[in-house]
Design a protein around this motif. Structure first.
Motif, PDB file in Angstrom:
ATOM      1  N   ARG A  76       2.423   0.120 -26.422  1.00 22.98           N
ATOM      2  CA  ARG A  76       1.474   0.152 -26.143  1.00 22.98           C
ATOM      3  C   ARG A  76       1.323   1.075 -24.110  1.00 22.98           C
ATOM      4  O   ARG A  76       0.679   1.643 -24.576  1.00 22.98           O
ATOM      5  N   THR A  77       2.653   0.705 -23.774  1.00 25.33           N
ATOM      6  CA  THR A  77       2.349   1.670 -22.321  1.00 25.33           C
ATOM      7  C   THR A  77       2.243   3.016 -22.761  1.00 25.33           C
ATOM      8  O   THR A  77       1.969   3.662 -21.606  1.00 25.33           O
ATOM      9  N   GLU A  78       3.268   3.104 -23.785  1.00 20.35           N
ATOM     10  CA  GLU A  78       2.931   4.938 -23.607  1.00 20.35           C
ATOM     11  C   GLU A  78       2.213   5.703 -24.254  1.00 20.35           C
ATOM     12  O   GLU A  78       1.604   6.459 -23.636  1.00 20.35           O
ATOM     13  N   LEU A  79       1.608   4.733 -25.544  1.00 23.39           N
ATOM     14  CA  LEU A  79      -0.109   5.356 -25.616  1.00 23.39           C
ATOM     15  C   LEU A  79      -1.169   5.422 -24.610  1.00 23.39           C
ATOM     16  O   LEU A  79      -1.251   6.864 -24.959  1.00 23.39           O
ATOM     17  N   GLU A  80      -0.883   4.554 -23.824  1.00 25.18           N
ATOM     18  CA  GLU A  80      -2.330   4.347 -22.729  1.00 25.18           C
ATOM     19  C   GLU A  80      -1.608   5.602 -21.593  1.00 25.18           C
ATOM     20  O   GLU A  80      -2.466   6.577 -21.199  1.00 25.18           O
ATOM     21  N   GLN A  81      -0.180   5.835 -21.338  1.00 27.67           N
ATOM     22  CA  GLN A  81       0.611   6.729 -20.621  1.00 27.67           C
ATOM     23  C   GLN A  81      -0.584   8.563 -21.070  1.00 27.67           C
ATOM     24  O   GLN A  81      -0.715   9.072 -20.985  1.00 27.67           O
ATOM     25  N   PHE A  82      -0.092   8.737 -22.302  1.00 32.43           N
ATOM     26  CA  PHE A  82      -0.250   9.785 -23.647  1.00 32.43           C
ATOM     27  C   PHE A  82      -2.235   9.784 -23.146  1.00 32.43           C
ATOM     28  O   PHE A  82      -2.116  11.641 -22.506  1.00 32.43           O
ATOM     29  N   PHE A  83      -2.720   9.060 -23.010  1.00 30.60           N
ATOM     30  CA  PHE A  83      -3.835   9.227 -23.146  1.00 30.60           C
ATOM     31  C   PHE A  83      -4.295   8.857 -21.809  1.00 30.60           C
ATOM     32  O   PHE A  83      -5.251  10.241 -21.339  1.00 30.60           O
ATOM     33  N   ALA A  84      -3.687   9.088 -20.421  1.00 32.62           N
ATOM     34  CA  ALA A  84      -4.328   8.866 -19.508  1.00 32.62           C
ATOM     35  C   ALA A  84      -3.915  10.469 -18.772  1.00 32.62           C
ATOM     36  O   ALA A  84      -4.073  10.856 -18.488  1.00 32.62           O
ATOM     37  N   GLU A  85      -3.319  11.255 -19.931  1.00 28.06           N
ATOM     38  CA  GLU A  85      -2.195  12.510 -19.744  1.00 28.06           C
ATOM     39  C   GLU A  85      -3.878  13.421 -19.360  1.00 28.06           C
ATOM     40  O   GLU A  85      -3.810  14.530 -18.884  1.00 28.06           O
ATOM     41  N   ILE A  86      -4.260  13.209 -21.136  1.00 27.66           N
ATOM     42  CA  ILE A  86      -5.784  13.252 -21.438  1.00 27.66           C
ATOM     43  C   ILE A  86      -6.448  13.525 -21.072  1.00 27.66           C
ATOM     44  O   ILE A  86      -7.570  14.170 -20.734  1.00 27.66           O
ATOM     45  N   ALA A  87      -7.241  12.407 -20.241  1.00 31.06           N
ATOM     46  CA  ALA A  87      -8.389  12.279 -19.046  1.00 31.06           C
ATOM     47  C   ALA A  87      -7.574  12.744 -18.073  1.00 31.06           C
ATOM     48  O   ALA A  87      -9.272  13.160 -17.353  1.00 31.06           O
ATOM     49  N   ASP A  88      -6.756  12.976 -17.857  1.00 32.87           N
ATOM     50  CA  ASP A  88      -6.918  13.633 -16.538  1.00 32.87           C
ATOM     51  C   ASP A  88      -6.635  15.364 -16.716  1.00 32.87           C
ATOM     52  O   ASP A  88      -7.637  16.083 -15.503  1.00 32.87           O
ATOM     53  N   LYS A  89      -7.678  15.662 -18.282  1.00 34.05           N
ATOM     54  CA  LYS A  89      -7.120  17.193 -18.195  1.00 34.05           C
ATOM     55  C   LYS A  89      -9.482  16.953 -18.322  1.00 34.05           C
ATOM     56  O   LYS A  89      -9.677  18.282 -18.746  1.00 34.05           O
ATOM     57  N   MET A  90      -9.597  15.989 -18.616  1.00 31.16           N
ATOM     58  CA  MET A  90     -11.013  15.858 -18.942  1.00 31.16           C
ATOM     59  C   MET A  90     -12.489  16.176 -17.698  1.00 31.16           C
ATOM     60  O   MET A  90     -13.502  16.191 -17.499  1.00 31.16           O
ATOM     61  N   HIS A  91     -12.376  15.021 -16.675  1.00 26.71           N
ATOM     62  CA  HIS A  91     -12.826  15.196 -15.458  1.00 26.71           C
ATOM     63  C   HIS A  91     -13.667  16.530 -14.954  1.00 26.71           C
ATOM     64  O   HIS A  91     -14.751  16.404 -14.660  1.00 26.71           O
ATOM     65  N   ASP A  92     -13.157  17.987 -14.678  1.00 30.28           N
ATOM     66  CA  ASP A  92     -13.891  18.317 -13.985  1.00 30.28           C
ATOM     67  C   ASP A  92     -14.931  19.271 -15.188  1.00 30.28           C
ATOM     68  O   ASP A  92     -16.039  19.958 -15.076  1.00 30.28           O
ATOM     69  N   ASP A  93     -14.892  18.504 -16.598  1.00 29.78           N
ATOM     70  CA  ASP A  93     -16.185  19.145 -17.817  1.00 29.78           C
ATOM     71  C   ASP A  93     -16.255  17.943 -18.236  1.00 29.78           C
ATOM     72  O   ASP A  93     -17.448  17.465 -19.443  1.00 29.78           O
ATOM     73  N   MET A  94     -16.778  16.902 -17.097  1.00 29.96           N
ATOM     74  CA  MET A  94     -17.624  15.637 -17.388  1.00 29.96           C
ATOM     75  C   MET A  94     -19.032  15.803 -17.219  1.00 29.96           C
ATOM     76  O   MET A  94     -19.446  17.540 -16.214  1.00 29.96           O
ATOM     77  N   ASN A  95     -20.334  16.031 -17.997  1.00 27.90           N
ATOM     78  CA  ASN A  95     -21.252  16.366 -17.527  1.00 27.90           C
ATOM     79  C   ASN A  95     -22.119  15.541 -16.373  1.00 27.90           C
ATOM     80  O   ASN A  95     -22.527  14.314 -16.395  1.00 27.90           O
ATOM     81  N   SER A  96     -22.108  16.416 -15.402  1.00 28.64           N
ATOM     82  CA  SER A  96     -22.511  15.648 -13.904  1.00 28.64           C
ATOM     83  C   SER A  96     -24.124  15.366 -14.219  1.00 28.64           C
ATOM     84  O   SER A  96     -24.594  14.595 -13.480  1.00 28.64           O
ATOM     85  N   ARG A  97     -25.132  16.340 -15.035  1.00 31.02           N
ATOM     86  CA  ARG A  97     -26.753  16.115 -14.767  1.00 31.02           C
ATOM     87  C   ARG A  97     -26.426  14.467 -15.768  1.00 31.02           C
ATOM     88  O   ARG A  97     -27.231  13.494 -15.159  1.00 31.02           O
ATOM     89  N   VAL A  98     -25.719  13.815 -16.526  1.00 26.67           N
ATOM     90  CA  VAL A  98     -25.625  12.983 -17.472  1.00 26.67           C
ATOM     91  C   VAL A  98     -24.861  12.085 -16.067  1.00 26.67           C
ATOM     92  O   VAL A  98     -25.446  10.786 -16.603  1.00 26.67           O
ATOM     93  N   VAL A  99     -23.375  12.093 -15.627  1.00 24.68           N
ATOM     94  CA  VAL A  99     -23.504  11.568 -14.556  1.00 24.68           C
ATOM     95  C   VAL A  99     -24.256  10.668 -13.877  1.00 24.68           C
ATOM     96  O   VAL A  99     -24.653   9.725 -13.893  1.00 24.68           O
ATOM     97  N   GLU A 100     -25.028  11.763 -13.520  1.00 22.28           N
ATOM     98  CA  GLU A 100     -25.933  10.948 -12.009  1.00 22.28           C
ATOM     99  C   GLU A 100     -27.210  10.712 -12.518  1.00 22.28           C
ATOM    100  O   GLU A 100     -27.517   9.289 -12.085  1.00 22.28           O
ATOM    101  N   ARG A 101     -27.217  10.473 -13.750  1.00 23.36           N
ATOM    102  CA  ARG A 101     -28.522   9.953 -14.643  1.00 23.36           C
ATOM    103  C   ARG A 101     -27.514   8.447 -14.586  1.00 23.36           C
ATOM    104  O   ARG A 101     -28.295   7.100 -14.469  1.00 23.36           O
ATOM    105  N   LEU A 102     -26.689   8.254 -15.317  1.00 18.81           N
ATOM    106  CA  LEU A 102     -25.297   7.100 -15.105  1.00 18.81           C
ATOM    107  C   LEU A 102     -25.866   6.320 -14.039  1.00 18.81           C
ATOM    108  O   LEU A 102     -26.251   5.309 -14.026  1.00 18.81           O
ATOM    109  N   ARG A 103     -25.322   7.053 -13.064  1.00 15.68           N
ATOM    110  CA  ARG A 103     -25.770   6.031 -11.684  1.00 15.68           C
ATOM    111  C   ARG A 103     -27.105   5.880 -11.158  1.00 15.68           C
ATOM    112  O   ARG A 103     -27.476   4.661 -10.548  1.00 15.68           O
ATOM    113  N   GLN A 104     -27.742   6.415 -11.780  1.00 12.81           N
ATOM    114  CA  GLN A 104     -29.297   5.821 -11.192  1.00 12.81           C
ATOM    115  C   GLN A 104     -29.147   5.300 -11.871  1.00 12.81           C
ATOM    116  O   GLN A 104     -30.230   3.841 -11.382  1.00 12.81           O
TER     117      GLN A 104
END
Length: 220
Positions: A76-104
């Motif tokens: 479980r620990t190895e798998l969560e670390q593996f997915f965390a590595e993928i997540a680190d590559k995703m942050h710059d491609d989050m849809n800023s307009r949709v994230v703004e809607r979510l926060r609102q």
């Protein structure tokens, strides 16, 4: 209670999760050899889908299961670390307009849900800094702390999304007419039709046609 339901791929996240997952496995410094097993497993259903003799939903479900099979022996620990590595590559491609809607929506005291076919550990890793109340995704099974790749996963897609939403909200009084939903594909239609304020995000052609005909909001 009002709710705001967000799809992930193509909506909150501007790209496709599975493509990134495939590339991460293929190019991983320790686990790249596992990609061969995954590739061999997905080619038959993928080709069948391209030839229009194998349903897309089944092809996607088979691909998800094949990915986990390639990761057998992971703890479980190895798998969560593996997915965390993928997540680190995703942050710059989050849809800023949709994230703004979510926060609102959160600021407006709307209950925010994320509903996706992506794996739960990945969804939790990539959205850990977002104020999401409920995440619904594809659950991973473990046995004695090790990935149980033999137990079939339930891939959250299509009408199953609405079932899981209703299940999660069971017992709550929901003001559906004043609630919101965000999606990018035609398969998101059942979720979008739940609410009084559906929003098509960079929609594919079939969803765009529906959104325009019904005068839904479209985020380009």
């Amino acid at each position: 209670m009002r709710v705001a339901i967000f799809d992930f791929d193509g909506t909150l996240y501007s790209k496709e999760t599975f493509q990134l997952m495939m590339a991460h496995l293929k190019n991983h410094p320790e686990h790249s050899l596992r990609y061969r097993r995954f590739y061999r497993a997905i080619m038959p259903p993928y080709l069948g889908h391209k030839l229009k003799i194998y349903p897309e939903a089944k092809m996607r479900a088979r691909s998800v299961q094949a990915y986990l099979m390639a990761l057998e022996t992971f703890s479980r620990t190895e798998l969560e670390q593996f997915f965390a590595e993928i997540a680190d590559k995703m942050h710059d491609d989050m849809n800023s307009r949709v994230v703004e809607r979510l926060r609102q929506h959160v600021a407006d005291n709307v209950y925010v849900m994320l509903v996706s076919g992506a794996f739960m550990p990945l969804l939790h890793a990539v959205t850990e800094k977002l104020p999401i109340e409920k995440i619904i995704g594809t659950e991973i099974h473990y046995k004695n702390g090790i990935l149980d790749h033999r137990t079939p996963v339930t891939h959250i897609q299509g009408s199953l999304k609405t079932e899981k939403i209703q299940e999660a909200l069971n017992g709550q009084q929901i003001d559906w007419s004043n609630s919101f939903a965000y999606g990018d594909s035609f398969s998101d239609l059942p979720v979008l039709e739940l609410v009084g304020n559906p929003v098509a995000v960079h929609p594919e052609l079939r969803l765009r046609n529906v959104a325009e005909k019904r005068d839904w909001e479209i985020i380009q």
